[in-house]
Motif scaffolding. Structure first.
Motif, PDB file in Angstrom:
ATOM      1  N   GLY A  17       0.779  -1.231   0.000  1.00 29.82           N
ATOM      2  CA  GLY A  17       0.000   0.000   0.000  1.00 29.82           C
ATOM      3  C   GLY A  17       0.808   1.276   0.000  1.00 29.82           C
ATOM      4  O   GLY A  17       0.268   2.353   0.220  1.00 29.82           O
ATOM      5  N   GLU A  18       2.096   1.186  -0.259  1.00 31.60           N
ATOM      6  CA  GLU A  18       2.929   2.394  -0.328  1.00 31.60           C
ATOM      7  C   GLU A  18       2.679   3.149  -1.630  1.00 31.60           C
ATOM      8  O   GLU A  18       2.870   4.361  -1.701  1.00 31.60           O
ATOM      9  CB  GLU A  18       4.406   2.012  -0.217  1.00 31.60           C
ATOM     10  N   ILE A  19       2.286   2.411  -2.655  1.00 31.59           N
ATOM     11  CA  ILE A  19       1.916   2.979  -3.950  1.00 31.59           C
ATOM     12  C   ILE A  19       0.569   2.386  -4.320  1.00 31.59           C
ATOM     13  O   ILE A  19       0.354   1.182  -4.170  1.00 31.59           O
ATOM     14  CB  ILE A  19       2.958   2.630  -5.035  1.00 31.59           C
ATOM     15  N   LEU A  20      -0.327   3.221  -4.794  1.00 32.60           N
ATOM     16  CA  LEU A  20      -1.631   2.739  -5.253  1.00 32.60           C
ATOM     17  C   LEU A  20      -1.551   2.371  -6.729  1.00 32.60           C
ATOM     18  O   LEU A  20      -0.909   3.076  -7.526  1.00 32.60           O
ATOM     19  CB  LEU A  20      -2.705   3.806  -5.057  1.00 32.60           C
ATOM     20  N   LYS A  61      -8.996  -4.385  -3.149  1.00 35.01           N
ATOM     21  CA  LYS A  61      -8.679  -5.760  -2.756  1.00 35.01           C
ATOM     22  C   LYS A  61      -7.450  -5.803  -1.858  1.00 35.01           C
ATOM     23  O   LYS A  61      -7.437  -6.504  -0.838  1.00 35.01           O
ATOM     24  CB  LYS A  61      -8.454  -6.634  -3.993  1.00 35.01           C
ATOM     25  N   ILE A  62      -6.426  -5.069  -2.228  1.00 31.35           N
ATOM     26  CA  ILE A  62      -5.193  -5.052  -1.438  1.00 31.35           C
ATOM     27  C   ILE A  62      -5.448  -4.457  -0.061  1.00 31.35           C
ATOM     28  O   ILE A  62      -5.024  -5.018   0.956  1.00 31.35           O
ATOM     29  CB  ILE A  62      -4.076  -4.283  -2.184  1.00 31.35           C
ATOM     30  N   ILE A  63      -6.167  -3.341  -0.006  1.00 29.63           N
ATOM     31  CA  ILE A  63      -6.466  -2.675   1.269  1.00 29.63           C
ATOM     32  C   ILE A  63      -7.291  -3.570   2.183  1.00 29.63           C
ATOM     33  O   ILE A  63      -7.076  -3.610   3.397  1.00 29.63           O
ATOM     34  CB  ILE A  63      -7.169  -1.324   1.019  1.00 29.63           C
ATOM     35  N   SER A  64      -8.211  -4.343   1.592  1.00 29.07           N
ATOM     36  CA  SER A  64      -9.072  -5.212   2.403  1.00 29.07           C
ATOM     37  C   SER A  64      -8.374  -6.516   2.801  1.00 29.07           C
ATOM     38  O   SER A  64      -8.940  -7.321   3.537  1.00 29.07           O
ATOM     39  CB  SER A  64     -10.371  -5.519   1.661  1.00 29.07           C
ATOM     40  N   GLY A  65      -7.162  -6.723   2.298  1.00 25.95           N
ATOM     41  CA  GLY A  65      -6.420  -7.931   2.650  1.00 25.95           C
ATOM     42  C   GLY A  65      -6.735  -9.138   1.794  1.00 25.95           C
ATOM     43  O   GLY A  65      -6.278 -10.239   2.068  1.00 25.95           O
TER      44      GLY A  65
END
Length: 108
Positions: A17-20, A61-65
């Motif tokens: 999550g360092e880059i979107l 998706k990445i943020i929600s794990g």
């Protein structure tokens, strides 16, 4: 900023999550808009709104794990003679006869 990073660092930065993915695709499209008119690199480009929407979906998706693929969020370019099943992309193989051809399958 993004183009100075190695692929490994870019993948890691998106994964954590360092880059979107959205920010990356916006920058890629900025580069396409800047250079493609004179260099004619791409014959078929996913519409900007669709690419950004797909990138946002990846970010969610990445943020929600949620589990995502190893290269999820990394834009790719595919040579036009490789069939890709996507209603927004054509596969003309550089031929005017196939200029509006949309593949019904993905190459394997």
């Amino acid at each position: 900023m993004f183009f100075d990073l190695s692929l490994a660092k870019l993948v890691e930065s998106i994964k954590f999550g360092e880059i979107l993915a959205e920010d990356l695709i916006v920058e890629v499209y900025r580069q396409i808009d800047q250079y493609n008119p004179s260099l004619h690199i791409y014959r078929s480009v996913l519409p900007y709104e669709i690419a950004v929407s797909r990138a946002r979906s990846i970010d969610r998706k990445i943020i929600s794990g949620e589990k995502v693929g190893k290269l999820c969020g990394i834009p790719v370019s595919v040579k036009e003679n490789i069939c890709i099943r996507d209603q927004y992309l054509t596969n003309s193989c550089g031929s005017k006869i196939l200029d509006s051809y949309h593949s019904p399958f993905n190459a394997t």
